[in-house]
Design a protein around this motif. Structure first.
Motif, mmCIF file in Angstrom:
data_model
loop_
_atom_site.group_PDB
_atom_site.id
_atom_site.type_symbol
_atom_site.label_atom_id
_atom_site.label_comp_id
_atom_site.label_asym_id
_atom_site.label_seq_id
_atom_site.Cartn_x
_atom_site.Cartn_y
_atom_site.Cartn_z
ATOM 1 N N PRO A 279 0.802 -1.240 0.000
ATOM 2 C CA PRO A 279 0.000 0.000 0.000
ATOM 3 C C PRO A 279 0.827 1.279 0.000
ATOM 4 C CG PRO A 279 -0.020 -1.032 2.173
ATOM 5 C CD PRO A 279 0.612 -2.017 1.244
ATOM 6 N N ASN A 280 2.109 1.193 0.415
ATOM 7 C CA ASN A 280 2.965 2.390 0.409
ATOM 8 C C ASN A 280 3.651 2.608 -0.936
ATOM 9 O OD1 ASN A 280 2.473 3.030 3.145
ATOM 10 N ND2 ASN A 280 3.976 1.476 3.798
ATOM 11 N N CYS A 281 3.369 1.680 -1.850
ATOM 12 C CA CYS A 281 3.984 1.766 -3.183
ATOM 13 C C CYS A 281 2.927 1.885 -4.266
ATOM 14 C CB CYS A 281 4.858 0.536 -3.420
ATOM 15 S SG CYS A 281 5.659 0.514 -5.050
ATOM 16 N N PHE A 282 1.966 0.956 -4.271
ATOM 17 C CA PHE A 282 0.911 0.942 -5.281
ATOM 18 C C PHE A 282 -0.411 1.444 -4.701
ATOM 19 C CE2 PHE A 282 3.908 -2.193 -6.899
ATOM 20 C CZ PHE A 282 3.937 -1.914 -8.251
ATOM 21 N N THR A 283 -1.261 1.948 -5.567
ATOM 22 C CA THR A 283 -2.612 2.358 -5.172
ATOM 23 C C THR A 283 -3.581 2.011 -6.298
ATOM 24 O OG1 THR A 283 -4.036 4.243 -4.642
ATOM 25 C CG2 THR A 283 -2.144 4.694 -6.032
ATOM 26 N N ALA A 284 -4.737 1.469 -5.923
ATOM 27 C CA ALA A 284 -5.719 1.067 -6.942
ATOM 28 C C ALA A 284 -6.501 2.258 -7.483
ATOM 29 C CB ALA A 284 -6.678 0.032 -6.354
ATOM 30 N N GLU A 285 -6.527 3.348 -6.743
ATOM 31 C CA GLU A 285 -7.224 4.556 -7.198
ATOM 32 C C GLU A 285 -6.632 5.767 -6.493
ATOM 33 O OE1 GLU A 285 -10.918 4.130 -4.016
ATOM 34 O OE2 GLU A 285 -11.285 3.819 -6.152
ATOM 35 N N ASP B 149 8.220 -0.911 -0.309
ATOM 36 C CA ASP B 149 7.848 -0.568 1.069
ATOM 37 C C ASP B 149 7.588 0.925 1.247
ATOM 38 O OD1 ASP B 149 8.127 -3.253 1.991
ATOM 39 O OD2 ASP B 149 10.308 -2.969 1.885
ATOM 40 N N GLY B 150 7.658 1.659 0.141
ATOM 41 C CA GLY B 150 7.386 3.086 0.214
ATOM 42 C C GLY B 150 8.596 3.935 0.519
ATOM 43 N N ASN B 151 9.776 3.337 0.543
ATOM 44 C CA ASN B 151 11.001 4.091 0.827
ATOM 45 C C ASN B 151 11.485 4.829 -0.421
ATOM 46 O OD1 ASN B 151 11.172 3.007 3.516
ATOM 47 N ND2 ASN B 151 11.954 1.095 2.622
ATOM 48 N N ALA B 152 11.884 6.099 -0.254
ATOM 49 C CA ALA B 152 12.423 6.878 -1.370
ATOM 50 C C ALA B 152 13.763 6.296 -1.768
ATOM 51 C CB ALA B 152 12.565 8.334 -0.963
ATOM 52 N N CYS B 153 13.958 6.119 -3.073
ATOM 53 C CA CYS B 153 15.210 5.510 -3.523
ATOM 54 C C CYS B 153 15.939 6.359 -4.567
ATOM 55 C CB CYS B 153 14.966 4.103 -4.055
ATOM 56 S SG CYS B 153 13.614 4.018 -5.236
ATOM 57 N N ASP B 154 15.211 7.077 -5.387
ATOM 58 C CA ASP B 154 15.819 7.999 -6.344
ATOM 59 C C ASP B 154 14.765 9.033 -6.722
ATOM 60 O OD1 ASP B 154 14.154 6.409 -7.836
ATOM 61 O OD2 ASP B 154 15.747 5.425 -8.965
#
Length: 217
Positions: free
Chosen positions: A22-28, A84-89
């Motif tokens: 849920p911290n990465c993808f969202t259905a809407e 996991d929703g962590n900023a990477c770039d």
């Protein structure tokens, strides 16, 4: 969801990913820029317990990243996130420009399809004239009606003969004259003449006594 067939469509795969990450993808709603290489991260995360094929996962991710709501979030400097929703770039200016071009092209395509569909519907359902009446006859009827109204609005009146005061010689018993009663002259017949008094009979049968000043011929 224990079988691969349960996640056979892109829609169900995206819903599954939004539920698992849920911290990465969202259905809407608002989306987040995805980490470059997120496809392999998903495969690695599920290892051998993958509930969808790699081909279907690739198609689902392609659909997700081509959606308007995802393209809207690709702005220069925005953080990309991992599962996991962590900023990477961050999103580069080139990536942001490319997303803006894709969004513009997608909107133009949808607009063109809508206009084409409306045109087809208009050609399939042309406006109809009243039953048994052609467009030409309708136009002719309108012109005739307009002409008729014009004629009615400008009636022609016959000029009224000018009446004059009679002379004594013109006053004879039985003569047709006009007598002044109110604002309009009234037809009458001279019935009798007694010096200055002249007795006349009007169409209603009434007899009146008037003087020469009230008579016109």
């Amino acid at each position: 969801m224990d079988t691969q067939s349960e996640l056979s469509s892109s829609k169900t795969i995206i819903a599954f990913l939004a539920n698992q990450f849920p911290n990465c993808f969202t259905a809407e709603g608002n989306a987040k820029p995805l980490k470059i290489g997120i496809f392999q991260d998903i495969i690695d995360r599920f290892a051998d317990n993958v509930q969808f094929s790699k081909t279907k996962l690739r198609l689902a991710l392609r659909l997700y990243t081509a959606s308007w709501r995802y393209l809207y979030c690709i702005k220069e400097g925005a953080n990309r996130v991992d599962l996991d929703g962590n900023a990477c770039d961050t999103v580069t200016s080139e990536q942001a420009s490319h997303a803006a071009e894709l969004l513009k092209a997608s909107k133009a395509k949808v607009k063109a399809q809508r206009e084409s569909k409306n045109k087809e519907q208009a050609n399939a359902n042309p406006p109809r004239s009243p039953k048994g009446t052609s467009n030409k006859s309708v136009a002719q009827n309108v012109r005739v009606s307009t002409k008729h109204v014009t004629n009615i609005s400008r009636p022609k009146f016959k000029s009224t003969p000018k009446l004059n005061k009679p002379t004594v010689e013109q006053l004879q018993i039985g003569s047709n004259v006009k007598i002044i009663l109110g604002s309009k002259p009234v037809s009458a017949i001279i019935a009798n003449i007694e010096k200055e008094n002249i007795k006349v009979k009007v169409p209603s049968g009434m007899e009146l006594t008037v003087t020469i000043e009230h008579i016109l011929v």
